[in-house]
Design an enzyme around this catalytic site. Structure first.
Site, mmCIF file in Angstrom:
data_model
loop_
_atom_site.group_PDB
_atom_site.id
_atom_site.type_symbol
_atom_site.label_atom_id
_atom_site.label_comp_id
_atom_site.label_asym_id
_atom_site.label_seq_id
_atom_site.Cartn_x
_atom_site.Cartn_y
_atom_site.Cartn_z
ATOM 1 C CD GLU A 168 -2.566 -1.919 0.519
ATOM 2 O OE1 GLU A 168 -1.570 -2.668 0.609
ATOM 3 O OE2 GLU A 168 -3.667 -2.321 0.161
ATOM 4 N NE ARG A 218 -2.825 -6.096 2.517
ATOM 5 C CZ ARG A 218 -3.667 -5.214 3.016
ATOM 6 N NH1 ARG A 218 -3.714 -4.988 4.314
ATOM 7 N NH2 ARG A 218 -4.488 -4.576 2.230
ATOM 8 C CD GLN A 343 -22.263 7.009 1.817
ATOM 9 O OE1 GLN A 343 -22.715 6.310 0.921
ATOM 10 N NE2 GLN A 343 -23.008 7.812 2.521
HETATM 11 P P1 FAD Z 1 -36.696 7.662 1.637
HETATM 12 O O1 FAD Z 1 -35.587 6.801 1.183
HETATM 13 O O2 FAD Z 1 -37.056 8.821 0.850
HETATM 14 O O3 FAD Z 1 -37.903 6.771 2.031
HETATM 15 C C1 FAD Z 1 -39.158 7.281 2.372
HETATM 16 C C2 FAD Z 1 -40.230 6.238 2.091
HETATM 17 O O4 FAD Z 1 -41.460 6.713 2.589
HETATM 18 C C3 FAD Z 1 -40.419 5.938 0.621
HETATM 19 O O5 FAD Z 1 -40.329 4.546 0.392
HETATM 20 C C4 FAD Z 1 -41.838 6.447 0.346
HETATM 21 O O6 FAD Z 1 -42.520 5.664 -0.616
HETATM 22 C C5 FAD Z 1 -42.494 6.336 1.700
HETATM 23 N N1 FAD Z 1 -43.647 7.231 1.929
HETATM 24 C C6 FAD Z 1 -43.692 8.571 1.789
HETATM 25 N N2 FAD Z 1 -44.901 9.028 2.140
HETATM 26 C C7 FAD Z 1 -45.635 7.958 2.507
HETATM 27 C C8 FAD Z 1 -46.955 7.795 2.992
HETATM 28 N N3 FAD Z 1 -47.757 8.824 3.198
HETATM 29 N N4 FAD Z 1 -47.388 6.545 3.260
HETATM 30 C C9 FAD Z 1 -46.584 5.484 3.074
HETATM 31 N N5 FAD Z 1 -45.310 5.597 2.637
HETATM 32 C C10 FAD Z 1 -44.847 6.811 2.365
HETATM 33 N N6 FAD Z 1 -27.203 7.867 0.274
HETATM 34 C C11 FAD Z 1 -26.061 7.369 0.683
HETATM 35 O O7 FAD Z 1 -25.801 7.336 1.887
HETATM 36 N N7 FAD Z 1 -25.140 6.878 -0.189
HETATM 37 C C12 FAD Z 1 -25.369 6.867 -1.511
HETATM 38 O O8 FAD Z 1 -24.517 6.406 -2.280
HETATM 39 C C13 FAD Z 1 -26.575 7.387 -1.980
HETATM 40 N N8 FAD Z 1 -26.842 7.418 -3.295
HETATM 41 C C14 FAD Z 1 -28.027 7.919 -3.722
HETATM 42 C C15 FAD Z 1 -28.279 7.933 -5.079
HETATM 43 C C16 FAD Z 1 -29.490 8.402 -5.543
HETATM 44 C C17 FAD Z 1 -29.733 8.432 -7.020
HETATM 45 C C18 FAD Z 1 -30.478 8.851 -4.622
HETATM 46 C C19 FAD Z 1 -31.803 9.331 -5.109
HETATM 47 C C20 FAD Z 1 -30.214 8.863 -3.276
HETATM 48 C C21 FAD Z 1 -28.980 8.394 -2.813
HETATM 49 N N9 FAD Z 1 -28.668 8.410 -1.463
HETATM 50 C C22 FAD Z 1 -27.494 7.896 -1.040
HETATM 51 C C23 FAD Z 1 -29.546 9.045 -0.476
HETATM 52 C C24 FAD Z 1 -30.379 8.022 0.301
HETATM 53 O O9 FAD Z 1 -31.015 7.138 -0.569
HETATM 54 C C25 FAD Z 1 -31.391 8.783 1.144
HETATM 55 O O10 FAD Z 1 -30.723 9.662 1.989
HETATM 56 C C26 FAD Z 1 -32.217 7.838 2.010
HETATM 57 O O11 FAD Z 1 -32.924 6.942 1.191
HETATM 58 C C27 FAD Z 1 -33.196 8.594 2.889
HETATM 59 O O12 FAD Z 1 -33.871 7.676 3.660
HETATM 60 P P2 FAD Z 1 -35.327 7.932 4.280
HETATM 61 O O13 FAD Z 1 -35.736 6.637 4.840
HETATM 62 O O14 FAD Z 1 -35.289 9.093 5.167
HETATM 63 O O15 FAD Z 1 -36.249 8.333 3.072
HETATM 64 P P1 NAP Z 2 -27.253 17.968 -2.264
HETATM 65 O O1 NAP Z 2 -25.994 17.221 -2.118
HETATM 66 O O2 NAP Z 2 -27.695 18.846 -1.186
HETATM 67 O O3 NAP Z 2 -27.135 18.793 -3.628
HETATM 68 C C1 NAP Z 2 -28.146 19.578 -4.104
HETATM 69 C C2 NAP Z 2 -27.649 20.390 -5.288
HETATM 70 O O4 NAP Z 2 -28.690 21.197 -5.734
HETATM 71 C C3 NAP Z 2 -26.489 21.276 -4.957
HETATM 72 O O5 NAP Z 2 -25.547 21.148 -5.996
HETATM 73 C C4 NAP Z 2 -27.080 22.684 -4.934
HETATM 74 O O6 NAP Z 2 -26.042 23.457 -5.467
HETATM 75 C C5 NAP Z 2 -28.299 22.560 -5.818
HETATM 76 N N1 NAP Z 2 -29.444 23.335 -5.361
HETATM 77 C C6 NAP Z 2 -29.963 23.417 -4.122
HETATM 78 N N2 NAP Z 2 -31.031 24.226 -4.104
HETATM 79 C C7 NAP Z 2 -31.214 24.664 -5.356
HETATM 80 C C8 NAP Z 2 -32.156 25.528 -5.971
HETATM 81 N N3 NAP Z 2 -33.120 26.102 -5.281
HETATM 82 N N4 NAP Z 2 -32.019 25.775 -7.298
HETATM 83 C C9 NAP Z 2 -31.046 25.216 -8.011
HETATM 84 N N5 NAP Z 2 -30.124 24.382 -7.477
HETATM 85 C C10 NAP Z 2 -30.204 24.118 -6.170
HETATM 86 O O7 NAP Z 2 -28.432 16.973 -2.529
HETATM 87 P P2 NAP Z 2 -28.595 15.756 -3.511
HETATM 88 O O8 NAP Z 2 -27.609 15.749 -4.616
HETATM 89 O O9 NAP Z 2 -30.027 15.810 -3.861
HETATM 90 O O10 NAP Z 2 -28.311 14.518 -2.609
HETATM 91 C C11 NAP Z 2 -29.151 14.262 -1.483
HETATM 92 C C12 NAP Z 2 -28.372 13.552 -0.426
HETATM 93 O O11 NAP Z 2 -28.085 12.237 -0.858
HETATM 94 C C13 NAP Z 2 -27.071 14.260 -0.156
HETATM 95 O O12 NAP Z 2 -27.005 14.700 1.174
HETATM 96 C C14 NAP Z 2 -26.031 13.250 -0.456
HETATM 97 O O13 NAP Z 2 -25.083 13.174 0.594
HETATM 98 C C15 NAP Z 2 -26.765 11.936 -0.559
HETATM 99 N N6 NAP Z 2 -26.115 11.197 -1.630
HETATM 100 C C16 NAP Z 2 -24.940 10.657 -1.363
HETATM 101 C C17 NAP Z 2 -24.262 10.021 -2.354
HETATM 102 C C18 NAP Z 2 -22.935 9.376 -2.072
HETATM 103 O O14 NAP Z 2 -22.324 8.850 -2.978
HETATM 104 N N7 NAP Z 2 -22.455 9.360 -0.858
HETATM 105 C C19 NAP Z 2 -24.789 9.950 -3.630
HETATM 106 C C20 NAP Z 2 -26.023 10.526 -3.876
HETATM 107 C C21 NAP Z 2 -26.666 11.181 -2.857
HETATM 108 P P3 NAP Z 2 -26.070 25.035 -5.600
HETATM 109 O O15 NAP Z 2 -26.888 25.535 -4.437
HETATM 110 O O16 NAP Z 2 -24.656 25.449 -5.583
HETATM 111 O O17 NAP Z 2 -26.693 25.287 -6.921
HETATM 112 FE FE1 SF4 Z 3 -17.770 0.668 5.064
HETATM 113 FE FE2 SF4 Z 3 -20.096 -0.287 5.911
HETATM 114 FE FE3 SF4 Z 3 -19.956 1.029 3.594
HETATM 115 FE FE4 SF4 Z 3 -18.930 -1.435 3.874
HETATM 116 S S1 SF4 Z 3 -21.078 -0.849 4.000
HETATM 117 S S2 SF4 Z 3 -17.955 0.285 2.900
HETATM 118 S S3 SF4 Z 3 -18.151 -1.336 5.942
HETATM 119 S S4 SF4 Z 3 -19.557 1.860 5.618
#
Ligand code: FAD
Ligand code: NAP
Ligand code: SF4
Length: 686
Positions: A168, A218, A343
């Site tokens: 590493e 290693r 993460q």
């Molecule tokens: P949500 O995941 O939004 O779940 C809420 C649930 O509530 C949904 O299933 C919805 O259907 C349900 N619901 C809403 N209203 C009602 C109702 N009235 N009755 C019944 N059910 C209802 N996070 C990471 O940490 N790492 C990542 O790599 C990552 N990648 C992401 C990539 C993408 C493209 C996206 C969109 C998100 C990503 N995230 C990632 C973010 C992560 O998925 C969210 O932060 C997380 O899912 C939030 O969890 P939550 O349970 O609060 O809400």
């Molecule tokens: P985010 O990280 O908060 O980014 C939102 C983006 O939207 C920012 O670039 C912001 O940039 C822009 N924005 C905010 N308000 C706006 C407005 N009113 N008009 C135009 N642009 C606006 O949120 P997200 O990308 O939706 O992700 C949501 C969460 O999921 C994040 O907290 C992230 O950590 C998590 N997530 C994590 C991963 C991962 O790989 N770890 C991957 C996907 C998502 P400006 O304000 O500069 O324009």
């Molecule tokens: Fe690290 Fe847990 Fe993500 Fe695996 S799932 S990479 S152990 S944070």
């Protein structure tokens, strides 16, 4: 029984003087507990749980043999006899749980994050601000003695062995490679001289500890840096290390300064094991292979192919300490799979926080976060089966509460169902599978396709209502935002709307989701993480290691993007600044490879038939795109919560928000799962 299902994984390994009960090694991981208050008690609990979970051999996080070798100024070191009794807490706990444990000796060399770092030559690492001091000849010999002393103290502490960290890009590795070793004395020059440091360490440790102590070395088999070791040198070193008295050789993949992903989720499972396979025929002692092995099926396949004698999995044991027991019982679909996100583990370490695990918040919190049976069962409604609601539900039900989980969608997972569609994030399928299995196991009453109303909640007389309804995408306030060209990331990723190949797209918002959407739009139909050959071609890796370091002179072969993409943000800050510390660079590199135009400091003017009108660097311009995808963050879903708050006192005081419904800003699955689990661990009738 799984004995039959995973016969290779569960066959014991006889080392002559001792036997390992199976072929799984928990690889070394620094957790931050090493330097924390009461760290040894916490580490004892952490390792004990993993030993009880059935892993054949545990390797501790790296411990320095002397002051200069510490990774950071206050990192752990084992050099003095008074330290032995602390380590005994760990070894006693592991042995009582039926496990075996080796201490990793890690000298950070020029990667040490302090001004007293040392190296074979005074050449600064590209990833460190500190220029190391070149070790004197006396300093080299003293360092070897420090390794030996550390191994001897490990033996006195009750460890079953040591792992000498020779890969590493740390100190030992730096001696091996001419690019970092310019010495003119007997520790530099040709390869046989450059490898003397490594060989002397193993030889002198063996002399000191006697024959009945495991020594793992290693060895960096593919450096992934220009002018790293070539294959002949790898073989020469392995043979010399074997002759010097090592018991086992472990595989090291890539120096930390290499700009090729080696363990992140976008790396195909088991991508690097062919490198270990290549060494198999050269030596007689057992070999361990490693990197992105996260299921018993993958481990079994690797062992069956004869790639190695053992498999090392590190993060998978953070995610599930019971990994091996579950595999042995044939309930491998109950394993909480490591998704390779980094993460909560590596990203925490880089932020100087205690490591944990996104899918298992108990990891490294074993002494504080306990899921104990409840003394009084209560009836709980959980609204929303995203990560927050799921995590809460399975812990509360496991503790004995009656849990009713509702989701308006047809499947559990919430936004993880969008995340899993992003190329390189397929591991989220495993998290959804795990939650689904746990729902069955702990008898959570799940109702899908059910948008629960406040009326229904009030009627059903729940003791507690957990509001885990997540977030809704923010609609940015831009003139023309309702134009037919505009699509939200939500509709794009869940397939409600499509964008044809060849189209041009502007993405509004460059947070985690904006980056993911850019990858989704530019990548061809397949994902590199599911295709090892394409992964190798994209990153320019020669798995045969015929070229030095496995990369020197290897051309990258990158598929052109299938759509033209612009990624925009208003902020002047660096694009992707808030992405994970250990993975953000990979996302940025991928988008650069896919010729995504990234613009920061943008002002959105309007959207019309011409496209997206913006101001950038004081100039107005029109991005003449076919589509505009909004990824502008989210807002909490609060309607149902407000209705309950306005009903009566019981619902006012017994409805609790978690996950995105609680706080939308900077929400991720790590926070959602952690918050759900912590609440469920303590929830009782109030
Ligand atoms: P949500 O995941 O939004 O779940 C809420 C649930 O509530 C949904 O299933 C919805 O259907 C349900 N619901 C809403 N209203 C009602 C109702 N009235 N009755 C019944 N059910 C209802 N996070 C990471 O940490 N790492 C990542 O790599 C990552 N990648 C992401 C990539 C993408 C493209 C996206 C969109 C998100 C990503 N995230 C990632 C973010 C992560 O998925 C969210 O932060 C997380 O899912 C939030 O969890 P939550 O349970 O609060 O809400
Ligand atoms: P985010 O990280 O908060 O980014 C939102 C983006 O939207 C920012 O670039 C912001 O940039 C822009 N924005 C905010 N308000 C706006 C407005 N009113 N008009 C135009 N642009 C606006 O949120 P997200 O990308 O939706 O992700 C949501 C969460 O999921 C994040 O907290 C992230 O950590 C998590 N997530 C994590 C991963 C991962 O790989 N770890 C991957 C996907 C998502 P400006 O304000 O500069 O324009
Ligand atoms: Fe690290 Fe847990 Fe993500 Fe695996 S799932 S990479 S152990 S944070």
């Amino acid at each position: 029984m799984t004995q039959i299902k995973f016969p290779k994984l569960f066959s014991p390994l006889d080392l002559g003087f001792t036997q390992l009960k199976n072929r799984a090694v928990m690889g070394s991981m620094h957790t931050g507990l090493e330097e924390t208050k009461n760290g040894f008690d916490k580490m004892a609990a952490y390792y004990e749980e993993r030993a009880r979970g059935g892993v054949g051999l545990i390797v501790t996080g790296g411990i320095s043999p002397n002051f200069a070798g510490r990774v950071a100024p206050f990192s752990a070191q084992l050099s003095f006899f008074w330290q032995v009794k602390n380590h005994q807490k760990i070894t006693d706990a592991v042995h009582k749980a039926g496990g075996k444990i080796a201490l990793q000796i890690l000298h950070a060399g020029r990667y040490a994050f302090h001004p007293l770092s040392v190296a074979p030559s005074s050449i600064k690492a590209p990833i460190s601000p500190f220029k190391p001091w070149a070790l004197s000849g006396w300093g080299v010999k003293k360092t070897i003695r420090d390794f030996v002393n550390c191994a001897s103290l490990a033996q006195k502490s009750g460890y079953d062995g040591v792992e000498v960290m020779g890969s590493e890009g740390y100190l030992i590795n730096e001696f091996l490679v001419s690019k970092t070793n310019k010495r003119k004395d007997e520790w530099g020059g040709d390869y046989s001289q450059r490898m003397r440091f490594a060989v002397e360490i193993v030889k002198q440790i063996r002399e000191k500890v006697g024959p009945k102590f495991i020594i793992i070395f290693r060895l960096s088999m593919i450096d992934l840096i220009e002018n790293g070791s070539n294959w002949d040198e790898v073989v020469q070193l392995a043979k010399a290390i074997e002759a010097a008295g090592a018991t086992i050789i472990n595989t090291g993949i890539g120096w930390h300064e290499a700009r090729i992903p080696t363990i992140a989720t976008m790396v195909p499972r088991g991508a690097f094991t062919s490198v270990t396979h290549k060494l198999k025929k050269e030596i007689k002692i057992p070999l361990i292979t490693t990197n992105r092995i996260n299921t018993p099926e993958v481990a079994e396949k690797i062992l069956s192919q004869g790639d190695s004698d053992m498999v090392s999995m590190a993060r998978p044991f953070l995610a599930d300490p019971e990994f091996m027991n579950k595999a042995q019982l044939g309930i491998e679909n109950e394993i909480n799979t490591c998704i390779g996100c980094n993460q909560a583990c590596l990203d925490h370490i880089f932020a100087q926080k205690i490591a944990s695990c996104l899918v298992n918040p108990r990891a490294c919190n074993e002494t504080e976060l306990k899921y104990l049976p409840t003394s009084k069962k209560i009836k709980i409604a959980v609204v929303g089966a995203g990560p927050a609601g799921l995590s809460f539900s399975i812990v509360a039900a496991q503790r004995g509460h009656e849990v009713h989980l509702f989701d308006m969608n047809s499947e559990i997972g919430g936004q993880l169902n969008l995340a899993k569609k992003v190329p390189g994030k397929e591991e989220f399928y495993e998290s959804i599978r795990y939650f689904s299995k746990m729902i069955q196991k702990y008898n959570v009453n799940l109702k899908l396709n059910h948008k629960i109303t406040s009326h229904e909640i009030i009627e059903s007389q729940y003791d507690k209502i957990i509001m885990a309804v997540g977030v809704k995408p923010r609609t940015p306030n831009i003139e023309g935002i309702n134009h037919a060209k505009v699509i939200s990331y939500y509709d794009l990723l869940n397939g409600k709307k499509q964008i044809e190949s060849g189209a041009s797209v502007a993405i509004i918002g460059a947070g985690g989701i904006g980056f993911d959407v850019a990858e989704f739009l530019t990548e061809k139909d397949h994902s590199l993480s599911l295709d090892q050959n394409e992964f190798a071609k994209h990153w320019g890796i020669d798995f045969t290691v015929e070229s030095r370091g496995g990369v020197t002179g290897v051309k990258r072969n990158i598929h052109p993007p299938i759509r033209k993409v612009y990624l925009l943000q208003r902020n002047e800050s660096k694009m992707g600044e808030r992405l994970g510390k250990t993975t953000g660079w990979i996302h940025r590199a991928m988008l650069k490879d896919k010729q995504v135009e990234m613009l920061n400091g943008v002002t959105y003017e309007k959207i019309d038939d011409q496209g997206l009108h913006i101001s950038h660097q004081s100039k107005r311009q029109i991005l003449n795109v076919n589509y505009i995808v909004t990824c502008a963050g989210q807002e909490s879903n609060r309607e149902l919560y407000s209705e309950l708050q306005n009903s009566n006192q019981h619902f006012k005081s017994n409805t609790i928000l978690i996950g995105g419904a609680d706080v939308a800003s900077e929400l991720d699955a790590k926070r959602a799962i952690d918050q759900g689990a912590r609440l469920a661990a303590t929830i009782e009738l109030s």
